[in-house]
Structure formats: C-alpha cells, structure tokens
Design a protein around this motif. Structure first.
Motif, PDB file in Angstrom:
ATOM      1  N   GLN A   1      -1.580   6.611   0.958  1.00 25.32           N
ATOM      2  CA  GLN A   1      -2.674   6.533   1.031  1.00 25.32           C
ATOM      3  C   GLN A   1      -2.796   6.516   3.025  1.00 25.32           C
ATOM      4  O   GLN A   1      -4.031   6.204   2.782  1.00 25.32           O
ATOM      5  CB  GLN A   1      -2.814   5.575   0.673  1.00 25.32           C
TER       6      GLN A   1
ATOM      7  N   ASP B   1     -16.191   0.866   2.868  1.00 23.44           N
ATOM      8  CA  ASP B   1     -15.880  -0.484   2.380  1.00 23.44           C
ATOM      9  C   ASP B   1     -16.912  -0.325   1.146  1.00 23.44           C
ATOM     10  O   ASP B   1     -17.177  -0.388   0.304  1.00 23.44           O
ATOM     11  CB  ASP B   1     -15.574  -1.326   2.928  1.00 23.44           C
TER      12      ASP B   1
ATOM     13  N   LEU C   1       1.016  -1.296   0.248  1.00 26.19           N
ATOM     14  CA  LEU C   1       0.194   0.272  -0.188  1.00 26.19           C
ATOM     15  C   LEU C   1       0.677   1.181   0.264  1.00 26.19           C
ATOM     16  O   LEU C   1       2.202   1.533   0.542  1.00 26.19           O
ATOM     17  CB  LEU C   1      -0.719   0.360   1.172  1.00 26.19           C
TER      18      LEU C   1
ATOM     19  N   ASN D   1     -11.833 -10.112  -2.535  1.00 31.68           N
ATOM     20  CA  ASN D   1     -12.366  -9.052  -3.387  1.00 31.68           C
ATOM     21  C   ASN D   1     -12.056  -7.951  -2.406  1.00 31.68           C
ATOM     22  O   ASN D   1     -13.174  -6.449  -1.908  1.00 31.68           O
ATOM     23  CB  ASN D   1     -13.248  -8.802  -3.937  1.00 31.68           C
ATOM     24  N   LEU D   2     -10.861  -7.601  -1.385  1.00 30.66           N
ATOM     25  CA  LEU D   2     -10.640  -6.677  -0.925  1.00 30.66           C
ATOM     26  C   LEU D   2      -9.206  -5.753  -1.701  1.00 30.66           C
ATOM     27  O   LEU D   2      -8.382  -6.149  -0.841  1.00 30.66           O
ATOM     28  CB  LEU D   2     -10.134  -6.733   0.636  1.00 30.66           C
ATOM     29  N   SER D   3      -9.130  -4.265  -1.355  1.00 32.00           N
ATOM     30  CA  SER D   3      -8.476  -3.440  -1.906  1.00 32.00           C
ATOM     31  C   SER D   3      -7.116  -3.752  -0.787  1.00 32.00           C
ATOM     32  O   SER D   3      -7.448  -4.079  -0.090  1.00 32.00           O
ATOM     33  CB  SER D   3      -8.813  -1.937  -2.693  1.00 32.00           C
ATOM     34  N   PRO D   4      -6.091  -3.072  -1.227  1.00 30.57           N
ATOM     35  CA  PRO D   4      -4.864  -3.398   0.290  1.00 30.57           C
ATOM     36  C   PRO D   4      -5.579  -1.810   0.374  1.00 30.57           C
ATOM     37  O   PRO D   4      -5.218  -2.189   2.122  1.00 30.57           O
ATOM     38  CB  PRO D   4      -3.789  -3.031  -1.015  1.00 30.57           C
TER      39      PRO D   4
ATOM     40  N   MET E   1      -6.817 -11.609  -0.390  1.00 32.11           N
ATOM     41  CA  MET E   1      -7.680 -10.681  -0.529  1.00 32.11           C
ATOM     42  C   MET E   1      -7.812 -10.297  -2.105  1.00 32.11           C
ATOM     43  O   MET E   1      -8.960 -10.139  -2.170  1.00 32.11           O
ATOM     44  CB  MET E   1      -5.985  -8.730  -1.095  1.00 32.11           C
ATOM     45  N   VAL E   2      -7.048 -11.269  -3.366  1.00 26.95           N
ATOM     46  CA  VAL E   2      -8.411 -11.649  -4.321  1.00 26.95           C
ATOM     47  C   VAL E   2      -9.222 -12.554  -4.182  1.00 26.95           C
ATOM     48  O   VAL E   2     -10.459 -11.538  -5.040  1.00 26.95           O
ATOM     49  CB  VAL E   2      -7.353 -11.974  -4.839  1.00 26.95           C
TER      50      VAL E   2
END
Length: 358
Positions: free
Chosen positions: A97, A353, A93, A291-294, A287-288
C-alpha cells in the motif's frame, strides 16, 4: 552506470524536443528516486544534464531543479527509500500500500513541481567542466537498466500478497523472505553486478563500487537511525500528546495535522527522511483520536516532508552548486519547486481522505 543509462534511454525516447526533454528528466529522476536518494542522483547525473542543457539552450536553473525534484518527491513517498520504509513500519502500514499509493500521490507533485520549474526564466549556463563532446555508445536496453529498480518493488509486492497465493506454506515463506525489503534490495544489487558482464570479478566492481556505495549510504543510515531514536524519545516523553492538544483545535481536517508536522520538521532540519519518519512517530499514537487510517497518516507525512528545501539541506546545496545557481536562485528554484510539489500532493491526499478512499 545504470543511473546514467536509464536517463539516456528515456531522453532518447522523447527525441530532441526541447519542451519534452525537461519532462523526460523529471520522469527519469522520479523513477530513479524510488530506491536511490536524490542527492546521489544529482551527483551522478549532473554531467548528462549539463550536456543536455548545452545542446538545448535551456537553463540549468530548470534542468538542475527538475533533476533533483523528481527523485526528491519519490524518495519522500515511496519505499524502499529509508524514510518512507521506516515510516510505513512505524505506522504498521502494509508496504504494498505504501508503495502503490506513494506512487499515486507522487505524480501530481512531480507534475506541479516540474511545471513550476519550466516557468523559471533566468538563464544559467552549464558548468564547463561537465561539458563533453564525446558520445557514449549505450549497449544496454531500457528493461535491463530499470530492472534493478523494479525488481525489489515487485518482490515486496509479492511478499505482501504471499498469504493469498495458492501454494504451499514452504513457498509462501520463501516469497516472504525474498520480499523482505533488505533481501529484495540485496537481490537487486546482485542483479546489477551481473550486468557488468566479465567485469564483475574486477577490483573496480567488487571493491571500488562497494566502497563508494557504502560511503554514500552512511549518511542516510545515520539520519534514519537518528529519526528512529527521536521517534522513541517522542513516544516515551509523551510529546505527541502535548502537541496534539496544541494542534487539535486548529480548524483543519485531521489529515492536515501530520502534513504540517512533517513539513515543519523537514523545514527545520533540512531532511525529508526525518520529516516523514518523525511525523509518523508523532502521529502514530494519535491516529485513533484523530480518526486517521495508517495510510492517510503515512501519505500526509510523506507529502508534508517535501516542504520546503532551503539552505540547511545537503541536497539543496548539491543541486544549487552543481547547477551553477547562487543562494537566491536556489531558494527560488529548488525551494519553490519543492514547496509546490508538496502542496500539490498534499491537496490530493486531503481530497482522497475526504472521499474516504484512504
């Protein structure tokens, strides 16, 4: 000295209003907690808080809790504190951010936890050994006192945006170099030393201060190293996949999963550094699938790692003992406030989210 000055200046800005003073302590602690661990802030500033409690008549159960809480929240969510810094690196990340969104989700946590602390009614007087009738003449201004905190953050932000700057390659590399977290913190340390004036050449500054700083930094370095080693073990043993199979069937949004993992680790180990770092290590390979973003995974770990401080934490005992609380009062005050702050920030992360903002 800079910790002391920063708190004093912020308290002077809000005046003698009793109700505002506790919020001023929370604000000062949250700002100071960005580069400095909460335990250190409590140890250094407890005399100031004790004198403030003596003047206002407000319980140390409130002041001590808030002094720890503000720094604890930002130290759990905002680099360059070791835990968040390592977790952001683990999740690949961008640090700008992590810093900006970490600050955003820290605000509701600090507000909720401080509000909880204001409702604690048991009066605990400050310890007599911390009470002083001497007034300290402060000659340093707010900008000077906060600059060592803001400087590394600004440099890290500049490094994150270096590639978009309309300058040559040499200058871009220079900006990235000074914006490296280690280099940025070193620059801030050098600037801090310069504020001592002619004293910077003295044994007190060059030897005693450095020795004290290294001693205080030893434990965070060890804990962060252990967290990184644990992260590699988790990856090599495929423990993350096993845990995912166990928790993926839970009827909760995916972003809640890293939140629960980090909360569990923190509660068991007593370390928010291990909580955010281990949570990041476990969730990174998932995460993939989830379906989570970093960014979402990072913020979930950072907020979950705040829940819940109790008797297995050094920060808990530092705050409780120096504030004059017993174990039961500490659980109610520090434990309750950290649970409230983590839940409040965690709810914001879930909402962000669901809205697709992170």
């Amino acid at each position: 000295m800079l910790l002391y000055v920063s708190l004093i200046v912020i308290l002077k800005l809000v005046g003698n209003n009793k109700k505002r003073s506790i919020w001023a302590v929370a604000l000062a602690s949250a700002i100071l907690g960005i580069p400095i661990l909460a335990d250190t802030i409590v140890i250094v500033l407890i005399p100031v808080i004790s004198n403030l409690a003596a003047k206002t008549g407000i319980s140390m159960m409130q002041y001590g809790t808030v002094l720890y809480l503000g720094a604890y929240v930002t130290a759990s969510a905002v680099p360059p504190t070791p835990g968040p810094l390592a977790a952001a690196a683990f999740l690949n990340l961008d640090l700008s951010q992590a810093i900006s969104w970490g600050m955003v989700i820290s605000i509701p946590g600090v507000i909720a936890g401080t509000y909880y602390a204001t409702k604690l009614t048991t009066y605990i007087p400050p310890k007599s050994e911390y009470i002083s009738n001497n007034e300290v003449n402060i000659r340093i201004n707010l900008i000077q006192s906060l600059a060592p905190i803001a400087l590394p953050i600004i440099l890290i932000f500049m490094a994150s945006m270096a590639d978009s700057l309309p300058v040559g390659e040499t200058m871009i590399q220079f900006v990235k170099t000074i914006g490296n977290p280690i280099v940025a913190m070193m620059i801030a340390v050098i600037y801090s030393i310069s504020l001592t004036g002619k004293k910077w050449r003295s044994k007190e500054v060059l030897n005693d201060w450095a020795e004290t700083g290294l001693r205080l930094a030893a434990m965070p370095i060890v804990v962060t190293g252990l967290g990184g080693a644990l992260a590699l073990i988790i990856q090599d043993t495929k423990l993350a996949e096993s845990m995912a199979q166990s928790i993926s069937s839970l009827p909760v949004p995916p972003v809640v999963i890293p939140f629960l993992i980090a909360a569990l680790v923190n509660t068991i180990t007593g370390s928010n550094t291990l909580g955010v770092l281990t949570g990041a290590a476990i969730i990174e390979p998932l995460m993939v699938d989830l379906n989570l973003s970093p960014l979402a995974a990072y913020l979930a770990c950072a907020t979950g790692a705040q829940i819940f401080k109790h008797s297995n934490s050094s920060g808990f005992w530092v705050t409780v003992s120096l504030s004059g609380m017993n174990l039961g009062q500490g659980i109610k005050a520090v434990g309750g406030a950290t649970a409230v702050s983590g839940l409040a920030s965690g709810i914001i992360v879930v909402v962000l989210d669901c809205l697709g903002w992170i």
